[in-house]
Design an enzyme around this catalytic site. Structure first.
Site, mmCIF file in Angstrom:
data_model
loop_
_atom_site.group_PDB
_atom_site.id
_atom_site.type_symbol
_atom_site.label_atom_id
_atom_site.label_comp_id
_atom_site.label_asym_id
_atom_site.label_seq_id
_atom_site.Cartn_x
_atom_site.Cartn_y
_atom_site.Cartn_z
ATOM 1 N N TYR A 86 -9.126 6.012 0.941
ATOM 2 C CA TYR A 86 -8.010 6.425 0.068
ATOM 3 C C TYR A 86 -7.723 7.918 0.193
ATOM 4 O O TYR A 86 -6.594 8.330 0.418
ATOM 5 C CB TYR A 86 -8.290 6.019 -1.385
ATOM 6 N N HIS A 115 0.741 -0.847 -0.675
ATOM 7 C CA HIS A 115 1.091 -0.364 -2.029
ATOM 8 C C HIS A 115 2.203 0.690 -1.999
ATOM 9 O O HIS A 115 2.174 1.660 -2.774
ATOM 10 C CB HIS A 115 -0.145 0.179 -2.761
ATOM 11 N N ASN A 153 -6.596 -3.877 -8.977
ATOM 12 C CA ASN A 153 -5.510 -4.824 -8.726
ATOM 13 C C ASN A 153 -5.320 -5.703 -9.959
ATOM 14 O O ASN A 153 -6.103 -5.634 -10.911
ATOM 15 C CB ASN A 153 -5.869 -5.723 -7.529
#
Ligand code: NDP
Length: 479
Positions: A337, A54, A127
């Site tokens: 993350y 990403h 997504n």
């Protein structure tokens, strides 16, 4: 406009920003030119670690307005009343390409939203697809290696894609979406967003519901044919980034309707699909969409680096009334993350303005660390328990217990029960004939580049999803 005085980073007025300090007109530069040194040294440090996935994205600010009451499912303040508006920041990305890569490629798109609620930030890191290629995070680094560049050639390697997918049948559903028309959106405003994972809601009575999140585009789904997308890659690599920015500049604000699917806690035990399997959807006929709110993107960032590059989303950021589920991929993302952002931005990444809660409340006992650029909580007490009025945990926020059972072990999902072929087959069968043809052509165009043995293995999977899906691809591959 009155001109501002140019200064060094330390605020000292600069006398000359065009010529460096030299020993004589043709002489070498003096080490004493600290302003030149500062400029060069800072320039060397302009890039931060690129996200492994990403990396290429566009971002925008917006709002989230509740249109329907769902307080019976969630006590989250963001949903507390119809008409309630919450600030949002959105980041929309491709997955595999680097920061400068082209937008109109066939790839999944990230759809990450940060809701600045009064009880902290809720990050919905989704997504544009309702499922994913794998359901166990232990496979994730290997899967991403197949999508990134080959260790020898530094080229993308389609053999690696198909080799991996042919060995991981659970990928078939997402592969079908990726190679369908939706694999190349016409633009960010023309795609849906999905939470993909199953999350949970808790209401005021602490009843738990399993939920799925859907953001359906109000602009309508629009996609791009492969040939057109390939042409645009060469003409305007930043096509989607430009389109989003210009659309918002013109005052045409893209909107999405936010829906949820809700499953009462108990039903998860008997539902025909494992509701925590990220490679599966919950068919709408089983769990219909419930309308909740409207999301609008209506303000461009002032500064790309500060707002889009430094934006740090984490599925760990859920607020009271919204929580996790046993989904194995979600469990891993709760760790991964924030860990990526600590590596990329440092331990104080949540203090950066784009990541700071708008409520202004962040009363932690965490102190110091690289780039602690705010007041570091001043003289306030930095340990607990304490007798000096430091912030306290509130048991009112405790979640009801979740019943878990079974032996600690490594479980492969039972293929018979959680079939990996039915849902990709359902998707193939709901496509109009012309879309089926394009899907087959897109897959064969790529699969043909892999060795014949891998092609055959893959075709066997497609055939299990639908006989005509498999035979169509075999024919296109000349097998
Ligand atoms: P439904 O008929 O109830 O739902 C089908 C959904 O599929 C639509 O609402 C739409 O989702 C999506 N869809 C429609 N056409 C296409 C297309 N050409 N390419 C990709 N997606 C499309 O059936 P089910 O719920 O049983 O789902 C059937 C299949 O649809 C699933 O196996 C899955 O692959 C796919 N799907 C299902 C979703 C779900 O949450 N149930 C969500 C998205 C896809 P949307 O309105 O979100 O665009």
């Amino acid at each position: 406009m009155r001109e501002k005085k140019l200064t060094t980073a330390a605020g000292i007025p600069v006398s000359d920003n065009q010529t460096s300090l030299t020993a004589g007109e043709r002489g070498p530069t003096l080490l004493q030119d600290h302003y030149l040194l500062e400029k060069l040294a800072h320039f060397n440090r302009e890039r931060i670690a690129e996200r492994v996935v990403h990396a290429k994205a566009a971002g925008a600010h917006g709002s989230f307005t509740v249109t329907h009451d769902i307080t019976r499912y969630s006590k989250a303040k963001i949903f507390s009343k119809v008409g309630k508006k919450t600030d949002v920041f959105g980041r929309f990305s491709t997955v595999a390409g680097e920061k400068g890569s082209a937008d109109t490629v066939r790839d999944v798109r990230g759809f990450a939203l940060k809701f600045y609620t009064e009880e902290g930030n809720w990050d919905m890191v989704g997504n544009n697809t309702p499922v994913f290629f794998i359901r166990d995070a232990i496979k994730f680094p290997d899967f991403i290696h197949t999508q990134k560049r080959d260790p020898q050639t530094n080229l993308r390697n389609e053999t690696a894609w198909w080799d991996f997918w042919s060995n991981v049948p659970e990928a078939l559903h997402q592969v079908t979406i990726l190679f369908s028309d939706r694999g190349i959106p016409r633009g960010i405003p023309y795609m849906n967003g999905y939470g993909s994972h199953t999350y949970s809601f808790l209401n005021a009575k602490d009843e738990r519901f399993w939920v799925k999140f859907h953001f359906k585009t109000r602009q309508g789904i629009q996609t791009m044919m492969q040939e057109e997308a390939d042409r645009i890659v060469g003409k305007d690599a930043d096509y989607h980034t430009r389109q989003l920015f210009e659309t918002i500049e013109k005052g045409e604000y893209p909107q999405w309707t936010f829906y949820i699917q809700v499953m009462p806690e108990k039903e998860a035990e008997s539902y025909r699909w494992n509701p925590f399997d990220l490679t599966k959807v919950w068919p709408h006929s089983d769990y219909p969409l419930i309308e909740v709110a409207v999301l609008e993107m209506n303000r461009n960032p002032e500064n790309y680096f500060a707002e889009v590059e430094q934006a740090a989303f984490s599925p760990a950021n859920v607020v009271p009334g919204i929580s996790f589920s046993p989904d194995k991929m979600l469990q891993a993302r709760i760790f991964a993350y924030a860990d990526a952002h600590r590596y990329r931005l440092g331990a104080n990444f949540e203090r950066l303005p784009i990541n700071c809660p708008h409520s202004g409340v962040h009363n932690t006992y965490q102190r110091d660390g690289m780039m602690r650029f705010d007041g570091n909580a001043g003289a306030a007490v930095n340990y607990e328990p304490n007798s000096f009025g430091g912030p306290k945990a509130d048991p009112a926020y405790k979640e009801p217990p979740l019943k878990i059972s079974g032996d600690a072990d490594r479980y492969e999902q039972k293929r018979g029960v959680d079939d990996d072929y039915i849902q990709p087959g359902n998707l193939y069968r709901l496509m109009p004939k012309d879309e089926q043809k394009r899907l087959i052509k897109n897959i064969a165009g790529s699969l043909k580049k892999a060795p014949v043995e891998i092609q055959k293995k893959m075709i066997a999977h497609f055939s299990k999803a639908d006989e005509s899906y498999g035979t169509g691809i075999a024919k296109e591959c000349g097998l």
